[in-house]
Design an enzyme around this catalytic site. Structure first.
Site, mmCIF file in Angstrom:
data_model
loop_
_atom_site.group_PDB
_atom_site.id
_atom_site.type_symbol
_atom_site.label_atom_id
_atom_site.label_comp_id
_atom_site.label_asym_id
_atom_site.label_seq_id
_atom_site.Cartn_x
_atom_site.Cartn_y
_atom_site.Cartn_z
ATOM 1 N N ASP A 317 0.813 -1.221 0.000
ATOM 2 C CA ASP A 317 0.000 0.000 0.000
ATOM 3 C C ASP A 317 0.848 1.274 0.000
ATOM 4 O O ASP A 317 0.328 2.366 -0.228
ATOM 5 C CB ASP A 317 -0.929 0.020 1.228
ATOM 6 C CG ASP A 317 -2.052 -1.002 1.094
ATOM 7 O OD1 ASP A 317 -2.277 -1.497 -0.026
ATOM 8 O OD2 ASP A 317 -2.707 -1.303 2.103
ATOM 9 N N LYS A 344 -5.514 -2.954 -7.354
ATOM 10 C CA LYS A 344 -5.912 -2.153 -6.180
ATOM 11 C C LYS A 344 -7.056 -1.195 -6.542
ATOM 12 O O LYS A 344 -7.703 -1.380 -7.551
ATOM 13 C CB LYS A 344 -4.697 -1.407 -5.633
ATOM 14 C CG LYS A 344 -3.587 -2.341 -5.151
ATOM 15 C CD LYS A 344 -4.036 -3.153 -3.974
ATOM 16 C CE LYS A 344 -3.011 -4.168 -3.546
ATOM 17 N NZ LYS A 344 -3.495 -5.069 -2.520
HETATM 18 C C1 S3P Z 1 -5.327 -5.512 3.307
HETATM 19 C C2 S3P Z 1 -4.575 -6.266 2.460
HETATM 20 C C3 S3P Z 1 -3.950 -5.744 1.222
HETATM 21 C C4 S3P Z 1 -3.926 -4.222 1.204
HETATM 22 C C5 S3P Z 1 -5.231 -3.636 1.655
HETATM 23 C C6 S3P Z 1 -5.550 -4.067 3.069
HETATM 24 C C7 S3P Z 1 -5.919 -6.144 4.505
HETATM 25 O O1 S3P Z 1 -4.687 -6.202 0.109
HETATM 26 O O2 S3P Z 1 -3.602 -3.755 -0.083
HETATM 27 O O3 S3P Z 1 -5.200 -2.230 1.612
HETATM 28 O O4 S3P Z 1 -6.363 -5.424 5.405
HETATM 29 O O5 S3P Z 1 -5.946 -7.368 4.544
HETATM 30 P P1 S3P Z 1 -4.355 -7.627 -0.579
HETATM 31 O O6 S3P Z 1 -4.584 -8.662 0.413
HETATM 32 O O7 S3P Z 1 -5.307 -7.744 -1.735
HETATM 33 O O8 S3P Z 1 -2.933 -7.513 -1.018
#
Ligand code: S3P
Length: 438
Positions: A317, A344
């Site tokens: 992120d 994203k």
């Molecule tokens: C998150 C996981 C990440 C991240 C998101 C929050 C979470 O996504 O990019 O902002 O809280 O589990 P991904 O699991 O798709 O990588």
């Protein structure tokens, strides 16, 4: 809504940032499924986490706010009621994916919807493994929202190796695993954020985490009940990252960020920046269920580096902010194995490359990464108009990047900053950033 930002100098101050988004979602989910009342303090009152609250309120959970503390009257694992109408997750991928794991095990049907960005993000990454557990889900032909979930008699546990490094997929399956007969086993070859594992332990749910042949293995048995638990949420490292960046790239700056989450699976950005020569100190480190620290940052001269796989997963992120740091470093920075950025809130490789182009940075965009030619310590960005395409992190990273532009920069489509950092402008002003919302 757009932000207008002027060139910066001498940022100073001691600040806090709002509560961690990932932890806030998980706290609401587990507190709602517990038997009794849990109090959550430090909760992020951004649109994403408020969407999670509304979803559980629609399913009969009383959640109230008393003097900044959220009181969740948990209904137990089987106590949710039919929401009779679609559940709207707004912009939040975390919320829709984690809640799908819970909804797959309920005795009622549900329809999951979201805004246009969320409705274009891939959901087969959760519907496929949920299907292996016996869940009955359907989505559009493209594998996107709306998702429809029909009740099934029971879920069965699976052994699943994550095909993409995603904490959301892992967590979806762990939430479904709470209801599944037998032991759910999840293998992670590339470690992702472990907030779900930590929060399960905090709520007294037995979970076994081990390492085997370089991979992480998580085992979870079906549970009968969850104990209510009070949770105190620390500042979000991802929100802090914009102010770490601001202090590093703005001449004569020194910022202290208080009580920030420094979970080792979240701070790849900090490691990458230190490799680049950043002057960042951790103070007052506290090793609680989610480790925290105060972060002291001073203006630094950065050098280009190469980063890939494991580091990318731990700073996924923070990549938009990292691209700005790389653009102002001396030499070349290479980012590889970052294809997930394309899934994203926007295609962050594409949208950030457009922002860098407008700022006058030279780069080569690749399918799974980018190579950036840094402008160096005395370099500056062109005064530009940046389109964030409604992506909160691109809006904030570009706004901070504007501190090193030659004149006023406008960042368009900033309304979604409210999803994760509703008081971003106020904190900017607190440290001396000249920014206006128009
Ligand atoms: C998150 C996981 C990440 C991240 C998101 C929050 C979470 O996504 O990019 O902002 O809280 O589990 P991904 O699991 O798709 O990588």
């Amino acid at each position: 809504m757009q932000f207008k930002i002027q060139k910066g100098n001498g940022l100073k101050g001691e600040i806090t940032v709002p509560g961690d988004k990932s932890i806030s979602h998980r706290a609401i989910l587990l507190a709602s499924l517990a038997d009794g009342n849990s109090e959550i303090s430090g909760f992020l009152e951004g649109e994403d986490c408020l969407a999670t609250i509304e979803v559980f309120q629609k399913m009969g959970v009383n959640i109230s706010r008393r003097e900044g503390v959220f009181v969740v009257e948990g209904k137990g694992l089987k106590g949710l009621k039919d929401p009779s109408g679609p559940l709207n997750f707004g912009n939040s991928g975390t919320s829709v994916r984690l809640c799908s794991g819970v909804l797959a095990a309920q005795e009622f049907s549900s329809t999951l919807i979201g805004d246009s960005s969320l409705s274009s993000r891939p959901m087969t990454r959760i519907t496929e493994p949920l299907g292996l557990m016996g869940a009955n889900t359907s989505s559009t032909e493209e594998g996107t929202l709306p998702i429809r979930i029909e009740p099934v008699d029971s879920l069965k546990s699976i052994k699943y190796s994550l095909p993409v490094p995603s904490a959301q997929v892992k967590s979806c399956l762990l939430f479904a695993g709470l209801y599944s007969q037998g032991i759910t086993e999840i293998e992670e070859k590339i470690a992702t954020r472990d907030h779900t594992e930590r929060m399960f332990e905090q709520f007294g749910i037995p979970i076994d985490v081990s390492q085997s042949k370089g991979a992480k293995l998580i085992k979870l048995n079906k549970v009968e009940a969850i104990n209510p638990t009070d949770i105190d949420i620390c500042g979000d490292f991802s929100s802090a990252s914009f102010f770490i960046l601001a202090a590093l790239i703005t001449p004569n700056s020194k910022l202290l960020l208080k009580n920030i989450g420094v979970n080792p699976t979240r701070i790849g950005f900090l490691h990458a920046l230190r490799h680049m020569g950043a002057n960042i100190e951790l103070q007052n480190e506290i090793d609680s269920f989610e480790p925290t620290a105060d972060i002291l940052v001073r203006t630094s001269n950065l050098k280009g580096i190469t980063i890939n796989t494991n580091l990318v997963a731990n700073m996924i992120d923070e990549m938009p902010a990292f691209f700005i740091a790389a653009s102002l470093a001396e030499g070349t920075t290479k980012v590889k194995d970052a294809k997930e950025l394309r899934t994203k809130e926007s295609d962050r490789l594409q949208v950030m490359s457009e922002a860098l182009d407008s700022f006058g940075v030279k780069f080569r965009l690749e399918d799974d990464g980018i190579i950036i030619n840094g402008l160096g310590k005395t370099g500056s960005f062109k005064a530009a108009e940046i389109n964030s395409h409604g992506d909160h992190r691109i809006a904030m990273a570009s706004s901070i990047g504007s501190l090193r532009s030659e004149g006023e920069t406008s960042v368009l489509d900033c309304f979604n900053v409210n999803t994760s950092f509703p008081n971003f402008i106020d904190v900017c002003k607190e440290v001396g950033i000249n920014i206006e919302k128009v």
